[in-house]
Design an enzyme around this catalytic site. Structure first.
Site, PDB file in Angstrom:
ATOM      1  N   LYS A   2      45.638 -15.279 -22.250  1.00  0.00           N
ATOM      2  CA  LYS A   2      45.439 -14.796 -23.621  1.00  0.00           C
ATOM      3  C   LYS A   2      46.750 -14.293 -24.248  1.00  0.00           C
ATOM      4  O   LYS A   2      46.971 -14.468 -25.439  1.00  0.00           O
ATOM      5  CB  LYS A   2      44.371 -13.706 -23.672  1.00  0.00           C
ATOM      6  CG  LYS A   2      44.782 -12.355 -23.104  1.00  0.00           C
ATOM      7  CD  LYS A   2      43.691 -11.335 -23.305  1.00  0.00           C
ATOM      8  CE  LYS A   2      44.087  -9.980 -22.762  1.00  0.00           C
ATOM      9  NZ  LYS A   2      45.171  -9.329 -23.498  1.00  0.00           N
ATOM     10  N   THR A   3      47.602 -13.653 -23.439  1.00  0.00           N
ATOM     11  CA  THR A   3      48.867 -13.147 -23.983  1.00  0.00           C
ATOM     12  C   THR A   3      49.744 -14.297 -24.452  1.00  0.00           C
ATOM     13  O   THR A   3      50.403 -14.211 -25.495  1.00  0.00           O
ATOM     14  CB  THR A   3      49.614 -12.316 -22.921  1.00  0.00           C
ATOM     15  OG1 THR A   3      48.756 -11.272 -22.464  1.00  0.00           O
ATOM     16  CG2 THR A   3      50.875 -11.702 -23.500  1.00  0.00           C
ATOM     17  N   ASP A  22      44.385  -7.734 -30.316  1.00  0.00           N
ATOM     18  CA  ASP A  22      44.252  -7.948 -28.868  1.00  0.00           C
ATOM     19  C   ASP A  22      43.167  -7.017 -28.303  1.00  0.00           C
ATOM     20  O   ASP A  22      42.882  -5.965 -28.881  1.00  0.00           O
ATOM     21  CB  ASP A  22      45.594  -7.669 -28.186  1.00  0.00           C
ATOM     22  CG  ASP A  22      45.629  -8.172 -26.751  1.00  0.00           C
ATOM     23  OD1 ASP A  22      44.719  -8.927 -26.349  1.00  0.00           O
ATOM     24  OD2 ASP A  22      46.573  -7.803 -26.021  1.00  0.00           O
ATOM     25  N   GLU A  23      42.568  -7.409 -27.178  1.00  0.00           N
ATOM     26  CA  GLU A  23      41.528  -6.605 -26.504  1.00  0.00           C
ATOM     27  C   GLU A  23      40.442  -6.178 -27.496  1.00  0.00           C
ATOM     28  O   GLU A  23      40.031  -5.020 -27.559  1.00  0.00           O
ATOM     29  CB  GLU A  23      42.160  -5.370 -25.836  1.00  0.00           C
ATOM     30  CG  GLU A  23      43.243  -5.659 -24.822  1.00  0.00           C
ATOM     31  CD  GLU A  23      42.713  -6.290 -23.542  1.00  0.00           C
ATOM     32  OE1 GLU A  23      41.482  -6.507 -23.429  1.00  0.00           O
ATOM     33  OE2 GLU A  23      43.524  -6.574 -22.633  1.00  0.00           O
ATOM     34  N   GLN A  81      34.488  -8.294 -20.283  1.00  0.00           N
ATOM     35  CA  GLN A  81      35.388  -7.262 -19.768  1.00  0.00           C
ATOM     36  C   GLN A  81      35.354  -5.989 -20.610  1.00  0.00           C
ATOM     37  O   GLN A  81      36.310  -5.208 -20.595  1.00  0.00           O
ATOM     38  CB  GLN A  81      36.820  -7.792 -19.678  1.00  0.00           C
ATOM     39  CG  GLN A  81      36.986  -8.945 -18.686  1.00  0.00           C
ATOM     40  CD  GLN A  81      38.439  -9.306 -18.456  1.00  0.00           C
ATOM     41  OE1 GLN A  81      39.210  -8.527 -17.896  1.00  0.00           O
ATOM     42  NE2 GLN A  81      38.834 -10.492 -18.886  1.00  0.00           N
ATOM     43  N   ARG A 141      40.293  -9.637 -10.445  1.00  0.00           N
ATOM     44  CA  ARG A 141      41.660  -9.156 -10.214  1.00  0.00           C
ATOM     45  C   ARG A 141      42.309  -9.924  -9.064  1.00  0.00           C
ATOM     46  O   ARG A 141      43.530  -9.877  -8.893  1.00  0.00           O
ATOM     47  CB  ARG A 141      41.680  -7.663  -9.859  1.00  0.00           C
ATOM     48  CG  ARG A 141      41.144  -6.678 -10.893  1.00  0.00           C
ATOM     49  CD  ARG A 141      41.724  -6.880 -12.254  1.00  0.00           C
ATOM     50  NE  ARG A 141      40.873  -7.754 -13.060  1.00  0.00           N
ATOM     51  CZ  ARG A 141      41.258  -8.408 -14.135  1.00  0.00           C
ATOM     52  NH1 ARG A 141      42.511  -8.324 -14.525  1.00  0.00           N
ATOM     53  NH2 ARG A 141      40.422  -9.160 -14.818  1.00  0.00           N
TER      54      ARG A 141
END
Length: 742
Positions: free
Chosen positions: A37-38, A223-224, A254, A602
């Site tokens: 995503k970044t 973002d987020e 998430q 993770r």
């Protein structure tokens, strides 16, 4: 620009490229874990600049941390030669501050206004309560601060707040909030909640200023997005109304921060909130093995409140997820440390290993084990167990009872919980002690009758308590002493009040930490032995290594990744959290499941999940744990499950010692000591008392257990026995841990 072609688009997969090139209208990028995503955000801004669709100053990018903002600027800066200092990239708070610095007078502020931190906010609220004669014993200032912050996150000003007879301390809250806001203006200061709220007021009050910023930002990026709260959503919508080009990146699977105001419905209702909406799903994962992704996807599919994604990967299939059950936390931590040693043997790096917990208190048994083995570790997003405030407080009480000349311990807890013994009284005690060359405790005892201050009664009670507890230790063990101190000092009630008045997870976990602390005392014969151990532990952990194992909560792990992940404490009631389910019902359970999804994703290569059968706080309950329901929601075909019988059928310590073919550069000091001592028959493990029994133990037998002492067999159950111990409660113990007393 340094780029002179569209070659940068070739670095993206099909979905990523679609998101980057979809520049007009409203775009929601549902970015699965590890899907890049970044990169999409960075390349989208790069694409807008390359195509000359906007200047840097016309791009707004909102991130949740300054670190993320700086990273984004750095990445863009590496790709292009245009100056990006004028680009609006930052957190909601930093960008709001930037707006307010330009138009402070519109909201009643002066040019040099300052931002206050939480400590200053609390001081201000305490002063207001004192001036208005509002009692803060039952309801603390922290509760009022939390309430005010919650209102601001929802966009509710002090003028908007209406009467609500169902709200706890409603009239006090409304009164304090109104006075608090007027004081902030009088002092020319703002809190963090005001930064966004003042911007909203500014937009509502002055349409020309609103229009200025709406027209300034041709492209908005968030973002987020799953973690934003209502006031942040309103802030975004105001600025969006200008050019109506917005790209929000997030993952509904998430969303794990509802306790701090995050509202996943903002993401789920994206199509209702923004015009001409388009949704792009990033489902290719570049991080994890296929088995890990299948596990995570299977688990999260049980949630209803989600868009739905099917994560996939070109990575290898990988190993199965290993689930292991244990009798108690010692066996659990020993198993994990043994697996870590095996990873080191195979040249794996400590920095690629992490142990994740639902509850921060559960790090204690793992910390002890890693310290004993000489394996360096660090805790992310929190303190090591013995460095936590409440643990240091209780240890200070025990130190003072053990040694009344311990002035450092005396100073730490003389006013904890608050007893009205202030700096002035403490200064008098300290001066008297130095002049008389006696301890501060003895000085208190001598000067108590020479003072008429309000603290006299509290000081008298404190001295009496310490004296009483010194007598108790002669007749009771250190565990009972600790329980009495925690109750009689009012400390446990103090923590309960903190918990009641705040939803901060740090406060919610303090009682868990105390419970874990009481459990840890069982490992020692007496108070002196425990205090000596703590001193050695604190000395050992002060020497950290650059290569360390990482311990943290699942919440703190979001955004991080490791090759090898150990997920400890997967017991029903612990994870999913009983508290979350009781407070929020189905929504609480779904957020817990999202947290499990975050934890699983993770890992890059391998996941180990562990649970224990015995209640983690056995002093408080005789109940037994069930494995987490989340374990049963994992696909059977890619999960390897070892239940508690795995423990009795495998001698981990023998394997641990026999497997000594470690290279000297990876062997830990702890293993080296064990191997050396094993040849001298000096190994002494509480949980490996392999006394042989050949049906000689029967109901009624008098037996000895190294930790619990003498007891009587009440009932036999295969390889276990129910034992009534003389100095402890009834416990179920493996027969191999018991020895008949002749």
């Amino acid at each position: 620009m340094s780029l002179n072609s569209f070659k940068y688009l070739d670095l993206l997969n099909k979905e990523q490229r679609n998101a980057v090139e979809s520049t007009n209208g409203s775009l929601l990028v549902l970015a699965g874990a590890g899907s890049g995503k970044t990169r999409v955000l960075t390349f989208r801004i790069l694409h807008i600049l390359y195509k000359k669709l906007a200047n840097p100053s016309q791009i707004l990018a909102v991130t949740f941390t300054n670190k993320a903002a700086n990273e984004m600027k750095y990445r863009i800066g590496k790709l292009i030669n245009l100056p990006i200092d004028r680009m609006w990239v930052g957190t909601f708070h930093s960008l709001s501050l930037r707006i307010l610095r330009q138009h402070y007078e519109q909201v009643g502020l002066k040019k040099n206004f300052l931002i206050i931190d939480t400590d200053d906010q609390l001081k201000l609220i305490k002063n207001i309560c004192e001036a208005e004669k509002i009692d803060t014993k039952e309801v603390s200032p922290k509760y009022y601060l939390h309430s005010i912050d919650s209102f601001k996150n929802k966009g509710i000003t002090s003028d908007d707040l209406t009467e609500n007879k169902y709200r706890k301390n409603d009239s006090e809250i409304r009164k304090i909030y109104k006075i608090y806001q007027s004081e902030l203006l009088r002092l020319n200061i703002v809190d963090f909640g005001d930064l966004i709220l003042h911007c909203i007021k500014l937009f509502q009050k002055n349409k020309s200023i609103l229009s200025k910023f709406q027209n300034s930002f041709k492209y908005i990026h968030v973002d987020e997005y799953q973690d934003i709260n209502p006031i942040q959503q309103l802030w975004i919508k105001y600025l969006y109304q200008g050019n109506k080009n917005i790209c929000c990146v997030g993952d509904d699977d998430q969303s794990i921060y509802s306790w701090r105001g995050a509202d996943v419905s903002n993401l789920l209702n994206f199509e209702k909130n923004f015009l001409s909406s388009n949704i792009v799903k990033l489902e290719q994962n570049y991080r994890s093995t296929k088995n890990i992704l299948n596990c995570a996807s299977s688990l999260i599919s049980k949630n209803n409140g989600r868009y739905g994604k099917n994560l996939w990967s070109n990575n290898e299939v990988g190993e199965k997820v290993t689930v292991s059950g244990f009798w108690d936390t010692k066996e659990e931590s020993m198993y994990v440390s043994d697996k870590i040693e095996n990873l080191l043997k195979n040249k794996k790096k400590l920095s690629e290993i992490s142990i994740l917990f639902r509850i921060a208190a559960h790090t204690r048994s793992f910390e002890e084990r890693l310290i004993n083995l000489g394996l360096p570790y660090k805790i992310i997003g929190g303190l090591r167990f013995y460095e936590r405030r409440e643990i240091k407080d209780i240890i200070a009480y025990l130190r003072l009872v053990n040694n009344i000349t311990d002035d450092l311990a005396f100073e730490r807890i003389i006013n904890v919980p608050k007893r009205g013994i202030g700096k002035s009284t403490l200064s008098k005690i300290s001066s008297y002690a130095r002049i008389s060359k006696i301890s501060m405790f003895e000085a208190s005892r001598q000067i108590i009758f020479k003072t008429n201050s309000k603290a006299k009664v509290e000081l008298y009670n404190f001295i009496n308590n310490i004296t009483k507890w010194q007598k108790i230790i002669k007749n009771f063990d250190h565990i009972e002493l600790a329980k009495v101190i925690i109750e009689d000092s009012g400390y446990i009630q103090y923590l309960k009040n903190e918990e009641k008045n705040s939803k901060n997870p740090e406060n919610l976990s303090r009682i868990d930490n105390i419970n874990e602390f009481l459990e840890s005392l069982r490992d020692f014969d007496n108070l002196e032995g425990f205090l000596e151990h703590v001193s050695l532990v604190m000395e050992n952990i002060s020497n950290t290594s650059s290569e360390t194992i990482t311990l943290m909560t699942m919440h703190a792990a979001k955004g991080l990744e490791f090759d090898y992940i150990f997920l400890a404490g997967w017991e029903e009631g612990v994870f999913p959290s009983q508290r979350s389910i009781e407070e929020s019902g189905k929504e609480g359970l779904e957020e817990e499941r999202r947290l499990a999804y975050v934890a699983l994703t993770r890992a890059r290569k391998k996941i180990f999940i562990t649970y224990v059968n015995q209640n983690r706080y056995s002093y408080a309950s005789h109940d037994y744990n069930l494995p987490s329901r989340f374990i049963s929601e994992l696909p059977d075909e890619i999960v390897e499950i070892n239940d508690s019988s795995y423990i009795k059928d495998n001698n981990f310590i023998k394997d641990f010692l026999d497997n000594n073919d470690f290279a000297q550069d990876v062997i830990s000091p702890g293993r080296q000591r064990l191997i050396e001592n094993s040849n001298k028959n000096k190994i002494d493990w509480d949980i490996n008392q392999d006394y042989y029994f050949e049906n000689e133990i029967v109901t009624g037998s008098i037996v000895f257990h190294k930790k619990y002492g003498n007891g009587k067999i009440l009932k036999l159950d295969n390889d276990k026995a129910l034992v009534d111990f003389e100095n402890y409660s009834t416990k179920k113990i493996y027969l191999k841990f018991l020895k008949i007393i002749d």
